[in-house]
Write a protein that holds these residues in place. Sequence first.
Motif, PDB file in Angstrom:
ATOM      1  N   TRP A  37      61.148  55.836  25.596  1.00 41.46           N
ATOM      2  CA  TRP A  37      59.823  55.628  26.180  1.00 41.46           C
ATOM      3  C   TRP A  37      59.596  54.121  26.301  1.00 41.46           C
ATOM      4  O   TRP A  37      60.049  53.344  25.463  1.00 41.46           O
ATOM      5  N   ASP A  38      58.850  53.717  27.340  1.00 40.36           N
ATOM      6  CA  ASP A  38      58.558  52.294  27.505  1.00 40.36           C
ATOM      7  C   ASP A  38      57.370  51.898  26.622  1.00 40.36           C
ATOM      8  O   ASP A  38      56.874  52.704  25.832  1.00 40.36           O
ATOM      9  N   ALA A  39      56.931  50.677  26.764  1.00 39.80           N
ATOM     10  CA  ALA A  39      55.853  50.151  25.918  1.00 39.80           C
ATOM     11  C   ALA A  39      54.525  50.873  26.143  1.00 39.80           C
ATOM     12  O   ALA A  39      53.645  50.837  25.287  1.00 39.80           O
ATOM     13  N   HIS A  40      54.394  51.546  27.286  1.00 37.82           N
ATOM     14  CA  HIS A  40      53.161  52.270  27.581  1.00 37.82           C
ATOM     15  C   HIS A  40      53.252  53.740  27.180  1.00 37.82           C
ATOM     16  O   HIS A  40      52.306  54.497  27.405  1.00 37.82           O
ATOM     17  N   GLY A  41      54.377  54.145  26.620  1.00 40.34           N
ATOM     18  CA  GLY A  41      54.551  55.518  26.168  1.00 40.34           C
ATOM     19  C   GLY A  41      55.084  56.453  27.236  1.00 40.34           C
ATOM     20  O   GLY A  41      55.160  57.658  27.011  1.00 40.34           O
ATOM     21  N   ARG A  42      55.453  55.925  28.400  1.00 41.25           N
ATOM     22  CA  ARG A  42      55.988  56.753  29.477  1.00 41.25           C
ATOM     23  C   ARG A  42      57.514  56.826  29.362  1.00 41.25           C
ATOM     24  O   ARG A  42      58.167  55.854  28.991  1.00 41.25           O
ATOM     25  N   ASP A  44      61.150  56.497  30.224  1.00 38.69           N
ATOM     26  CA  ASP A  44      61.869  55.626  31.156  1.00 38.69           C
ATOM     27  C   ASP A  44      63.377  55.872  31.151  1.00 38.69           C
ATOM     28  O   ASP A  44      64.120  55.189  31.853  1.00 38.69           O
ATOM     29  N   ASP A 119      54.754  62.173  27.461  1.00 34.93           N
ATOM     30  CA  ASP A 119      54.630  60.769  27.085  1.00 34.93           C
ATOM     31  C   ASP A 119      54.511  60.646  25.574  1.00 34.93           C
ATOM     32  O   ASP A 119      54.062  61.568  24.896  1.00 34.93           O
ATOM     33  N   SER A 121      52.969  59.141  22.185  1.00 35.30           N
ATOM     34  CA  SER A 121      51.669  58.651  21.731  1.00 35.30           C
ATOM     35  C   SER A 121      51.877  57.631  20.611  1.00 35.30           C
ATOM     36  O   SER A 121      52.182  57.994  19.473  1.00 35.30           O
ATOM     37  N   TYR A 122      51.703  56.370  20.964  1.00 33.75           N
ATOM     38  CA  TYR A 122      51.842  55.329  19.946  1.00 33.75           C
ATOM     39  C   TYR A 122      50.678  55.349  18.968  1.00 33.75           C
ATOM     40  O   TYR A 122      50.811  54.878  17.847  1.00 33.75           O
TER      41      TYR A 122
END
Length: 146
Positions: A37-42, A44, A119, A121-122
Motif C-alpha cells: 500500500w502507498d502512503a495514502h493507504g491505497r 499500489d 485500502d 487503514s493507517y
Amino acid sequence: MRIFSNKINVSSIFFIVLQIGLCVMMVIARQDVPLHWDAHGRVDEYGNAYYVFILPLVSIFVHLLMTFFEKHPDYCSWPRKFNDERVGRMLLSSLVGKLKLLTVLFLTFIVCKVYRGSDFSYIAASLFLVAAFVIIWVYAKKLSKA
C-alpha cells in the motif's frame, strides 16, 4: 493467571488458523492480491496469492518465540532486581503474552485487508501501536513496583 495465559494462547492460535484459512481461500480463488500500500493507504502493487503465506509464517514464528519468553521470563531483561522475584516474573510473563496476542492480531488484520483487497487503514494500524505502548507503559509501572 494460568487460565488467562491459556486463553491468550488459544486466541493466538485461533487467529493464526484464521490467517491460514484466508490465505488458502485466496490461493484457491487464484486471484492477485494486494502486496503493498502507498502512503495514502491505497494498493499500489498486486501479486501472486502465495506471497500472503508469509504473514501466517511470521505469526507462527512470533507465537512460538513469545510463548518461549512467556514460559521463561528469566530470559527477559529488566533494568533492576525485583523486590519479589515471583511477582516480577509473573508480570513479565503476562506482558509478553499480551504483546504476543496483539502482534498476532495485527498480522491477522493485515491478512484480512489483503483478503478483502481493500485500502489499508493507517488509523487502525496506529491504534495497534498505541495499544502496544499502553500495555508496555502499564506493565512498566507495575514492574517498577514489583
